[in-house]
Write an enzyme that holds these catalytic residues in place. Sequence first.
Site, PDB file in Angstrom:
ATOM      1  N   ARG A   1      80.310  34.298  88.481  1.00 10.48           N
ATOM      2  CA  ARG A   1      79.297  33.511  89.203  1.00 10.48           C
ATOM      3  C   ARG A   1      79.594  32.011  89.134  1.00 10.48           C
ATOM      4  O   ARG A   1      79.547  31.321  90.152  1.00 10.48           O
ATOM      5  CB  ARG A   1      77.897  33.775  88.661  1.00 10.48           C
ATOM      6  CG  ARG A   1      77.363  35.155  89.002  1.00 10.48           C
ATOM      7  CD  ARG A   1      76.046  35.409  88.323  1.00 10.48           C
ATOM      8  NE  ARG A   1      76.232  35.261  86.874  1.00 10.48           N
ATOM      9  CZ  ARG A   1      75.261  35.082  85.996  1.00 10.48           C
ATOM     10  NH1 ARG A   1      74.011  34.994  86.398  1.00 10.48           N
ATOM     11  NH2 ARG A   1      75.517  34.990  84.723  1.00 10.48           N
TER      12      ARG A   1
ATOM     13  N   ASN B   1      73.974  37.962  89.750  1.00 14.72           N
ATOM     14  CA  ASN B   1      74.322  39.313  89.320  1.00 14.72           C
ATOM     15  C   ASN B   1      73.284  40.279  89.865  1.00 14.72           C
ATOM     16  O   ASN B   1      72.126  39.913  90.087  1.00 14.72           O
ATOM     17  CB  ASN B   1      74.335  39.416  87.789  1.00 14.72           C
ATOM     18  CG  ASN B   1      75.557  38.801  87.159  1.00 14.72           C
ATOM     19  OD1 ASN B   1      76.575  38.608  87.806  1.00 14.72           O
ATOM     20  ND2 ASN B   1      75.468  38.488  85.882  1.00 14.72           N
TER      21      ASN B   1
END
Length: 95
Positions: free
Chosen positions: A19, A37
Amino acid sequence: MKTTRQLRICGRVQGVGYRDALRRKALACGLAGWVRNRHDGTVEAVLQGDARSVEEVIAWARRGPSAARVDRVDTQPAQGESDRPYAGFEVLPTA
């Protein structure tokens, strides 16, 4: 004209800095949007900006950071609540 694409990244993409690395790449390419996520082990993202930069980040997403193993990246035009203007690039809570 801005392009907005929604991505779902599958593979070993959680717990490997994916990320944060995607956010850095998107910001370096001048994109807005978000990344998070998913409870199913995937990473989801929305990328918004000029088409060339969006495609550059999608190509990067197929590799990811060195610790990741990307099996598949599904892309589609952003739809519903994801199809809106973005300012900046956020890391959102897991969904």
